[in-house]
Design an enzyme around this catalytic site. Structure first.
Site, PDB file in Angstrom:
ATOM      1  N   ASP D 387       0.897  -1.023  -0.211  1.00 56.35           N
ATOM      2  CA  ASP D 387       0.059   0.122  -0.362  1.00 56.35           C
ATOM      3  C   ASP D 387       0.855   0.999  -0.180  1.00 56.35           C
ATOM      4  OD1 ASP D 387      -1.667  -1.538   0.405  1.00 56.35           O
ATOM      5  OD2 ASP D 387      -2.748  -1.310   2.302  1.00 56.35           O
TER       6      ASP D 387
HETATM    7  N1  LIG Z   1       1.792   1.367  10.552  1.00 57.61           N
HETATM    8  C1  LIG Z   1       0.683   1.269  11.014  1.00 57.61           C
HETATM    9  O1  LIG Z   1       0.713   1.578  11.809  1.00 57.61           O
HETATM   10  C2  LIG Z   1      -0.153   0.676  10.364  1.00 57.61           C
HETATM   11  C3  LIG Z   1      -1.852   0.301  11.126  1.00 57.61           C
HETATM   12  C4  LIG Z   1      -2.611  -0.400  11.038  1.00 57.61           C
HETATM   13  C5  LIG Z   1      -3.112  -0.977   9.898  1.00 57.61           C
HETATM   14  N2  LIG Z   1      -1.306  -0.394   8.542  1.00 57.61           N
HETATM   15  C6  LIG Z   1      -2.025  -0.572   7.067  1.00 57.61           C
HETATM   16  O2  LIG Z   1      -1.023  -1.247   6.128  1.00 57.61           O
HETATM   17  C7  LIG Z   1      -0.738  -0.919   5.874  1.00 57.61           C
HETATM   18  C8  LIG Z   1       0.684  -1.418   5.739  1.00 57.61           C
HETATM   19  O3  LIG Z   1       1.333  -0.665   4.095  1.00 57.61           O
HETATM   20  P1  LIG Z   1       2.493  -2.243   3.849  1.00 57.61           P
HETATM   21  O4  LIG Z   1       3.132  -1.389   2.884  1.00 57.61           O
HETATM   22  O5  LIG Z   1       3.764  -1.942   4.577  1.00 57.61           O
HETATM   23  O6  LIG Z   1       2.303  -3.168   3.622  1.00 57.61           O
HETATM   24  P2  LIG Z   1       0.562  -3.889   2.957  1.00 57.61           P
HETATM   25  O7  LIG Z   1      -0.085  -2.989   2.206  1.00 57.61           O
HETATM   26  O8  LIG Z   1      -0.219  -4.668   4.135  1.00 57.61           O
HETATM   27  O9  LIG Z   1       1.033  -5.154   2.150  1.00 57.61           O
HETATM   28  C9  LIG Z   1       2.170  -6.130   2.835  1.00 57.61           C
HETATM   29  C10 LIG Z   1       3.017  -6.689   1.872  1.00 57.61           C
HETATM   30  O10 LIG Z   1       3.480  -7.917   2.179  1.00 57.61           O
HETATM   31  C11 LIG Z   1       3.068  -9.142   1.372  1.00 57.61           C
HETATM   32  N3  LIG Z   1       3.738 -10.592   2.160  1.00 57.61           N
HETATM   33  C12 LIG Z   1       3.219 -11.018   3.341  1.00 57.61           C
HETATM   34  N4  LIG Z   1       4.064 -11.349   4.510  1.00 57.61           N
HETATM   35  C13 LIG Z   1       4.585 -11.388   3.070  1.00 57.61           C
HETATM   36  C14 LIG Z   1       6.307 -13.178   3.195  1.00 57.61           C
HETATM   37  N5  LIG Z   1       6.167 -13.484   4.021  1.00 57.61           N
HETATM   38  N6  LIG Z   1       7.217 -12.158   2.598  1.00 57.61           N
HETATM   39  C15 LIG Z   1       6.996 -12.106   1.332  1.00 57.61           C
HETATM   40  N7  LIG Z   1       5.961 -11.261   1.558  1.00 57.61           N
HETATM   41  C16 LIG Z   1       5.344 -10.632   2.153  1.00 57.61           C
HETATM   42  C17 LIG Z   1       2.141  -9.467   1.091  1.00 57.61           C
HETATM   43  O11 LIG Z   1       1.976  -9.822   0.269  1.00 57.61           O
HETATM   44  P3  LIG Z   1       1.810 -11.453  -0.658  1.00 57.61           P
HETATM   45  O12 LIG Z   1       0.537 -11.770   0.429  1.00 57.61           O
HETATM   46  O13 LIG Z   1       1.213 -11.469  -1.959  1.00 57.61           O
HETATM   47  O14 LIG Z   1       2.725 -11.985   0.597  1.00 57.61           O
HETATM   48  C18 LIG Z   1       1.970  -7.597   0.510  1.00 57.61           C
HETATM   49  O15 LIG Z   1       1.519  -7.108  -0.413  1.00 57.61           O
HETATM   50  C19 LIG Z   1      -0.464   0.380   4.993  1.00 57.61           C
HETATM   51  O16 LIG Z   1      -2.498   0.110   4.740  1.00 57.61           O
HETATM   52  C20 LIG Z   1      -1.395   0.523   6.954  1.00 57.61           C
HETATM   53  O17 LIG Z   1      -2.770   1.949   6.218  1.00 57.61           O
HETATM   54  C21 LIG Z   1      -1.458   0.085   9.272  1.00 57.61           C
END
Ligand SMILES: NC(=O)c1ccc[n+]([C@@H]2O[C@H](COP(=O)([O-])OP(=O)(O)OC[C@H]3O[C@@H](n4cnc5c(N)ncnc54)[C@H](OP(=O)(O)O)[C@@H]3O)[C@@H](O)[C@H]2O)c1
Ligand SMILES: NC(=O)c1ccc[n+]([C@@H]2O[C@H](COP(=O)([O-])OP(=O)(O)OC[C@H]3O[C@@H](n4cnc5c(N)ncnc54)[C@H](OP(=O)(O)O)[C@@H]3O)[C@@H](O)[C@H]2O)c1
Lengths: 460, 106, 106, 460
Positions: D387
């Site tokens: 994201d």
């Molecule tokens: N930081 C905070 O405080 C917080 C709290 C709550 C929500 N959020 C939200 O979380 C999101 C964070 O974004 P992000 O870019 O860090 O993460 P993300 O958008 O959730 O993407 C995580 C990615 O990691 C991949 N993944 C998962 N497990 C994996 C593994 N073992 N090996 C390789 N790849 C793996 C997933 O794809 P695959 O499944 O295809 O592997 C996915 O594409 C934002 O939308 C944010 O708003 C953040």
């Protein structure tokens, strides 16, 4: 006993004051904040009248009307640039009112059931003393800023001794009052306080006075808090404490913005390091020019930056300046005003001054925003500013302004200085920029010079 | 809880509020903020009225009325002068808003 | 001043302090701040001890002691876990300071 | 009556808590702030023991020791990435303790002289109800984050009705308790509260849980404040209110940083707009590559930027990642980590994770600082992030992340994505960047892929 509804109303007023201070600290909400504060004050006044059975209600209301009228007239009559001394006066009378209240309470305390407790007596003495300091000090600041007396720091040989004696007398009166309260002793204490207030402000140089006003403002806040304790009124305690605390922080912030400590503001003059600095004038050659030549430089520039300063306010040249800028804008020149945060003699001085001349806000650029543009400027017109463009702030570690961020007018292709003489600015130090080959001086009162410049530019 | 301690607690909490609430003020607002805070301590008017309302002698009453006059100068004058300063600032702000949507100006 | 109003005033002032004091927190510190605030409300331990100390029956005492255990888990665990988080952050900070005067590192 | 010294000590403790919160909100002072908070708590505990005459002192101290030991062990055992659920547990037991205290007070109230006042009874009912909400809700958040139950939002047909009934029951119990207090009714209220707590957290998706933890934290603060009123203890009132107010603001700030409202966090799942989003996978072609090829790209790049995300934490690949970066740095490549503020699942997640792997702080760049560098980057390695690099945040007004600032990985010459599948990230929306011609995918668990990459890069 205060009825419950009145206590709730007082609490509401206190919340209004908190919200008011919060609003006042951000430009977007400042005006609303002030109005909320006024609403809180209104609630408080209505509450006290409605919840108490006053003996002399008519007389009291008449007195309020007189005071309100006087305050309103004063507030409307004052000119923008005289605001600081007006605030000082208002603050002083507030301190005086608190001192009178405490004096009257002092005469009542021993009669009250359970009254005359030691904490009450200390609060009364504190209010009388500090209230009078605030009143007398504010009057002196008013006289200084109105130039009804010299704005230079005043010190004299016996000053520290006199000051010490004053403090001793204050402590002495205080102790005696706590031991055997009497209204006469209270008046004595008030007199001592007035003396101390005068002594406090005398050694402060004219330009440091705003800091002292803020300090006296915090003082008055604390006296109001103490009289709140004395009268067992939470609203006074909370409101006074709020102002006392906020005012203290504000004093530090203001001193900080001018790059000096509160202590050196107050007592710097005593250590010989006059806060106005020396006024030695060196005899190195400078390049000076005529309005006609300067007008040509301006008229053919693509990018002009105006640096206004204290001298613009002194000369009241803001309207003429705006006309000049309008003419240049009509010619297609890009012109901005570079506003240094401490240009002038009070925070926001230049903003208020130029707003008065109805300069559109977009042309006023804050320091951080405009500073990179000096490199591309063809001409920088420095109108009555000095310290805020002095490179010594970066090059001379010993200088009083060392460490203050400056506007880098020296990076421009041409700098034109409008000033009356080679005298330095507020900090009292020479400005190397005046001697640079890219600098030309246009001597004379800013308003005169500006009118001539305007005529010449129109004629080009 | 004993009375003086209640007041001490009020004092401590209010002091924190006072400091925190203005700690983010921009330097351009120093003067209006000082002026607004100054108006707020004009609430000593409440105290002056209380004292005047319970004055026993003419002498006391006169002194108390002087305090009422002074306090209302502080309060009313303070808020009015602050408002005048801030009108200057908000004029400028309206100018900005105008500038941001110039289509409205033409 | 009536008792409940004293408490209401405490509440209002403390609420302002609570909001103002953290209003400038940077988003990186959200989790440690939450954790630290969590530890602070562990001060309910004081209340639990007060109740346990005046328990009349064994049943009450046992319940109160459960509360004491829970509250001290909250308080002690909360401060320790927050500290552990923050050590991570300050390690990093020391690294920065080191980086700013690299001559010390060599 | 509490002795004066004890009241002063309580006030000191309250001041410590205020200073603690202030300290915790700035990186420079955070650790000191936490220690000051702990000092305040210690002062409070010593004061209560020394100023009261306890009947069962030994038993109480033993209970404190047990709790302290359990808390310390828990706090030391927990892994960095499991911190949020640990905080949730600690918060829950605090809420539970407050509920028990209120329950016991409820049984005593009618006996006390002047006790059983209506405000006291309301405070007791509030504490019991909200304390149990906090306890039960925190347990569910713990189970969700530990993946002991599904992290997906759970809703069911009768949910709104059940919720409404629960609220009604709570109000009913509350009214009855105020009219005729009894411990049995209190237990009933606690049970209702627990049910409501469970219902509150069930529909929240796993990644929104930190926001809910913060909300429950604020709840517990308020219960502590209410029990302070009940026990006539100022410290509890002030400390509880502080946490309640700060926690409420923090909840809003956290929700803000993730670009969602608290309301949609709590109840979004009910409106059908699942907060985990859809998981539809389109069948458009993508370019995928092998570790060997990707290694060559990396090895010959001059400028590499790493974008870590949630997947890095899932795979626990941070150590391998650091080794890879070290090898690249040794080859003379310029490598930085670009830390998006909400990468991962809790604020500061990436900082904590990479600090654990002892990545030097200088290599961690905040978004604003690094974002302009993507234009010059030869290779961007996206490790388990999605994201935070999704251009939809700027191009697709309807998208759940629309308006969130992103890292512009798409401006780099080459982007390599490490992920296991084509599944979307937290927001549940497709990422156009995956289909760009400059993007190549390296499928597999991040830790495996990273080790292979490391071997290959070393071999180049
Ligand atoms: N930081 C905070 O405080 C917080 C709290 C709550 C929500 N959020 C939200 O979380 C999101 C964070 O974004 P992000 O870019 O860090 O993460 P993300 O958008 O959730 O993407 C995580 C990615 O990691 C991949 N993944 C998962 N497990 C994996 C593994 N073992 N090996 C390789 N790849 C793996 C997933 O794809 P695959 O499944 O295809 O592997 C996915 O594409 C934002 O939308 C944010 O708003 C953040
Ligand atoms: N803004 C605040 O809140 C505040 C408050 C207190 C102190 N200060 C201090 O004040 C200084 C402000 O700097 P600044 O650059 O604005 O002013 P400055 O350094 O004091 O310089 C003012 C200049 O204006 C000239 N001048 C005075 N009257 C003039 C007239 N009628 N026509 C033409 N020129 C005239 C003076 O030179 P001539 O005499 O040769 O004409 C002088 O060079 C800083 O040092 C700051 O720390 C600021």
């Amino acid at each position: 006993m205060i009825p419950v509804w009145a206590q709730l109303a007082y609490l509401l007023a206190a919340v209004c004051f908190i919200v008011a201070l919060k609003g006042l600290s951000s430009p977007r909400t400042a005006r609303r904040g002030n109005l909320i504060g006024a609403a809180g004050a209104l609630i408080a006044c209505v509450t006290v009248v409605a919840s108490s059975e006053f003996d002399h209600l008519l007389a009291i209301l008449a007195a309020v009307a007189v005071g309100a009228a006087a305050g309103t007239i004063g507030a409307y009559r004052v000119q923008m640039t005289q605001m600081p001394q007006m605030v000082a006066l208002f603050n002083g009378v507030g301190g005086g009112a608190a001192a009178i209240v405490a004096l009257l309470e002092l005469s009542k305390l021993p009669d009250q059931p359970g009254g005359g407790g030691i904490v009450e007596l200390i609060a009364a003495a504190f209010t009388i003393l500090v209230g009078s300091v605030s009143l007398a000090g504010s009057i002196i600041t008013f006289l200084k800023l109105q130039e009804l007396m010299t704005t230079r720091p005043i010190t004299f040989g016996g000053y520290p001794i006199l000051y010490g004696l004053g403090l001793l007398a204050a402590v002495g009166f205080g102790v005696v009052i706590v031991l055997s309260p009497s209204i006469l002793l209270g008046v004595g204490l008030a007199a001592v306080g007035a003396g101390l207030g005068v002594l406090l402000v005398l050694p402060v140089g004219g330009a440091d006075v705003p800091i002292v006003i803020s300090l006296l403002n915090a003082f008055t806040g604390l006296t109001v808090a103490a009289s709140g304790y004395l009268l067992q009124n939470t609203l006074l305690l909370v409101a006074g404490t709020l102002v006392g605390a906020a005012g203290t922080l504000l004093t530090l912030l203001m001193a900080n913005a001018m790059g000096r400590s509160v202590f050196s503001t107050l007592f710097g003059a005593l250590r010989g390091a006059s806060s106005l600095g020396s006024t030695t004038v060196s005899n190195r050659p400078v390049r000076s020019t005529t309005p006609a030549d300067a007008a040509i430089l301006l008229a053919y520039a693509d990018r002009v930056i105006i640096v206004p300063g204290y001298g613009l306010a002194v000369a009241q040249a803001q309207h003429t300046l705006r006309q000049l800028v309008d003419v240049l804008l009509d010619r297609g020149t890009k012109v901005d005003y570079a506003i240094h945060p401490v240009a002038g003699r009070m925070p926001g001085h230049m903003n208020v001054l130029l707003a008065e001349a109805q300069v559109p806000y977009e042309q006023l650029k804050e320091m951080d925003e405009i500073d990179p543009d000096f490199k591309q400027a063809d001409v920088v017109l420095v109108v009555g500013a000095n310290d805020v463009v002095n490179p010594a702030a970066e090059t001379t570690p010993g200088a009083p302004i060392y460490g203050m961020p400056i506007l880098h007018a020296n990076q421009a292709r041409q700098v034109i200085f409008l000033k009356r003489s080679m005298r330095p600015g507020f900090a009292g130090i020479e400005n190397e920029l005046l001697y640079e080959p890219t600098t030309t001086l246009l001597f004379g009162d800013a308003k005169d010079t500006m009118s001539k410049l305007l005529t010449e530019v129109k004629a080009v | 809880m004993s009375e003086p301690l209640v007041w001490l607690t009020f004092f401590v909490l209010a002091a924190f509020v006072g400091v925190e609430v203005i700690s983010k003020v921009s330097s351009i607002l120093h003067t209006p903020l000082m002026s607004g805070a100054n108006a707020i301590h004009g609430v000593i008017l409440v105290g002056a009225m209380l004292v005047a309302g319970t004055a026993d002698s003419t002498g006391e009453l006169i002194m108390a009325l002087v305090a009422v006059v002074l306090a209302s100068i502080n309060m009313v004058g303070g808020f009015v002068v602050t408002d005048r300063m801030l009108i200057m600032f908000s004029h400028r702000r309206r100018a900005v808003e105008g500038a941001k949507r110039p289509e409205l100006e033409r």
